[in-house]
Design a protein around this motif. Structure first.
Motif, mmCIF file in Angstrom:
data_model
loop_
_atom_site.group_PDB
_atom_site.id
_atom_site.type_symbol
_atom_site.label_atom_id
_atom_site.label_comp_id
_atom_site.label_asym_id
_atom_site.label_seq_id
_atom_site.Cartn_x
_atom_site.Cartn_y
_atom_site.Cartn_z
ATOM 1 N N GLU A 39 -4.128 4.021 13.363
ATOM 2 C CA GLU A 39 -2.889 3.861 12.588
ATOM 3 C C GLU A 39 -2.743 2.434 12.058
ATOM 4 O O GLU A 39 -3.251 1.483 12.641
ATOM 5 N N GLY A 40 -1.997 2.325 10.979
ATOM 6 C CA GLY A 40 -1.771 1.031 10.360
ATOM 7 C C GLY A 40 -0.809 0.177 11.165
ATOM 8 O O GLY A 40 -0.138 0.668 12.076
ATOM 9 N N HIS B 88 -8.963 5.843 9.779
ATOM 10 C CA HIS B 88 -7.761 6.434 9.175
ATOM 11 C C HIS B 88 -6.895 5.285 8.593
ATOM 12 O O HIS B 88 -7.441 4.314 8.104
ATOM 13 N N ASP B 89 -5.564 5.377 8.746
ATOM 14 C CA ASP B 89 -4.704 4.291 8.248
ATOM 15 C C ASP B 89 -4.893 2.998 9.049
ATOM 16 O O ASP B 89 -4.342 1.957 8.672
ATOM 17 N N ASN C 208 -5.658 -0.414 7.479
ATOM 18 C CA ASN C 208 -4.642 -1.322 6.932
ATOM 19 C C ASN C 208 -4.379 -2.541 7.823
ATOM 20 O O ASN C 208 -3.688 -3.476 7.406
ATOM 21 N N THR D 104 -6.048 -5.957 6.009
ATOM 22 C CA THR D 104 -5.770 -6.598 4.718
ATOM 23 C C THR D 104 -5.126 -7.972 4.886
ATOM 24 O O THR D 104 -4.126 -8.128 5.592
ATOM 25 N N ALA E 145 -12.895 5.227 4.853
ATOM 26 C CA ALA E 145 -11.442 5.202 5.038
ATOM 27 C C ALA E 145 -10.835 4.017 4.291
ATOM 28 O O ALA E 145 -9.740 4.107 3.726
ATOM 29 N N ARG F 152 -10.736 4.584 0.399
ATOM 30 C CA ARG F 152 -9.646 5.520 0.093
ATOM 31 C C ARG F 152 -8.300 4.805 0.002
ATOM 32 O O ARG F 152 -7.410 5.235 -0.704
ATOM 33 N N ARG F 153 -8.148 3.743 0.797
ATOM 34 C CA ARG F 153 -6.835 3.106 0.931
ATOM 35 C C ARG F 153 -6.764 1.721 0.300
ATOM 36 O O ARG F 153 -5.832 0.958 0.570
ATOM 37 N N THR G 252 -2.037 16.282 7.373
ATOM 38 C CA THR G 252 -2.483 14.892 7.577
ATOM 39 C C THR G 252 -3.993 14.872 7.377
ATOM 40 O O THR G 252 -4.649 15.917 7.341
ATOM 41 N N GLU H 152 -11.083 13.493 8.379
ATOM 42 C CA GLU H 152 -11.786 12.272 8.782
ATOM 43 C C GLU H 152 -12.469 12.442 10.150
ATOM 44 O O GLU H 152 -13.456 11.773 10.439
#
Lengths: 119, 99, 122
Positions: free
Chosen positions: A9-10, A41-42, A45, A48, A81, A84-85, C19, C24
């Motif tokens: 998760e981010g 996944h997220d 993030n 960055t 991943a 994609r983001r 989701t 993934e």
């Protein structure tokens, strides 16, 4: 003991990145080694360098960079991943590198324990 | 084996999903929003009390404190800090996070 | 690292499309095939929906990735385990699934999980 960490998760949205960071810090204090932190996944993030939290808040991204620098920890962001983001080499924070999913499987093989943090 | 749960039992089913699958002798660690399950008076309290013979149940104290529940730890549940979390992972052969 | 074979279990507990976790997760599974490890996939709770036959995703303008589960055999990933109670709770049976699986009770699934070296969940 060697630990592998997976973060799904981010930062800020979910506590996963905080829990994982505090786990890593505690493990290092106990003399363990962090083999790799893998961001998926997220979770990508977390990497960055464009993140700008309010001054009175923790800086999750910089905290990872500092930990990596002080303890020579491999911070790996999954390439698929990340693309994609919108996470790319040019906005990658210090200490992170972009690589393939094979790095996650490799951590599973090489670390004594792999712990997942996510939603 | 260590089972890590991070969801409130009043919002998601991960605690029950874990309880249904976990084998006798396993350790459960409640972190993040799942710590609410370890607080006195929570609807999940009875469920956790029932399984205390089969599992060791632990809770991450800093997460409990953060939610204002630091003084409400249910009986029979072991409180750990992040160092204790690390020890639980190290002392169990493997771990599953019930995301 | 050479020659080390660990037991990896990928735990899938979420339905597809709502989701990105299912997709993934599948991507990691495919990569893991290159490492010659002992790989198992476990489908628990809503994860069983990932294997449902007849997924039609045109209407949500998202790629239907379910055919990939059928390709796993070609990567020598053949250990697919599905929780019996999860199927029942969703009105599904083995015939509704697009690949051959081994159906396990929750207790059997728990025992299998205990045997693993690495459990990855998404």
């Amino acid at each position: 003991m060697k630990f592998g960490i997976l973060i799904n998760e981010g930062p800020y949205q979910h506590q996963a990145a905080d829990s994982a960071y505090l786990f890593c810090k505690a493990a290092l204090e106990k003399g363990h080694e962090i083999h790799r932190v893998f961001f998926y996944h997220d979770g990508v993030n977390n990497a960055t360098r464009l993140t700008e939290p309010p001054l009175d808040d923790r800086n999750i991204v910089k905290r990872w960079s500092k930990l990596a620098d002080e303890h020579k920890i491999d911070l790996v962001v999954c390439v698929a991943a990340a693309l994609r983001r919108g996470i790319q080499e040019e906005n990658l924070a210090l200490g992170f590198r972009i690589s393939g999913l094979g790095q996650l499987v490799e951590t599973g093989i090489e670390a004594d324990r792999t712990v997942t943090f996510g939603d | 084996m260590l089972h890590i749960i991070n969801k409130s039992p009043l919002e998601r089913n991960t605690l029950d999903a874990c309880l249904a699958v976990a084998q006798e002798g396993a350790t459960l660690l409640l972190i993040e929003d799942a710590v609410t399950a370890a607080s006195r008076g929570n609807a999940a309290e009875a469920r956790l009390r029932q399984v205390q013979g089969r599992f060791k149940v632990c809770v991450l104290q800093p997460d409990l404190d953060a939610r204002g529940l630091g003084d409400r730890l249910s009986e029979g549940i072991t409180s750990v800090d992040y160092g204790g979390f690390v020890d639980l992972v190290a002392n169990n052969k493997n771990c599953q996070s019930w995301l | 690292m050479e020659g080390v074979v660990k037991k990896f279990m990928f735990v899938n507990r979420k339905a597809p499309y709502g989701t990105i976790y299912a997709l993934e997760s599948l991507e990691v599974v495919l990569i893991s095939a290159a490492f010659d490890q002992d790989v198992s996939l476990a489908f628990l709770d809503d994860g069983v929906y990932q294997l449902k036959k007849g997924q039609q995703t045109k209407g949500i303008e998202t790629k239907n990735f379910s055919p990939t589960y059928r390709a796993l055999e070609g990567y020598d990933i053949e250990k697919l385990y599905v929780e019996k109670e999860a199927l029942e709770a969703r009105g599904l049976s083995e015939d509704d699934l697009l690949v051959d699986v081994t159906v396990l009770s929750r207790a059997e699934m728990g025992a299998l999980m205990e045997e693993q070296d690495v459990v990855l969940s998404f």
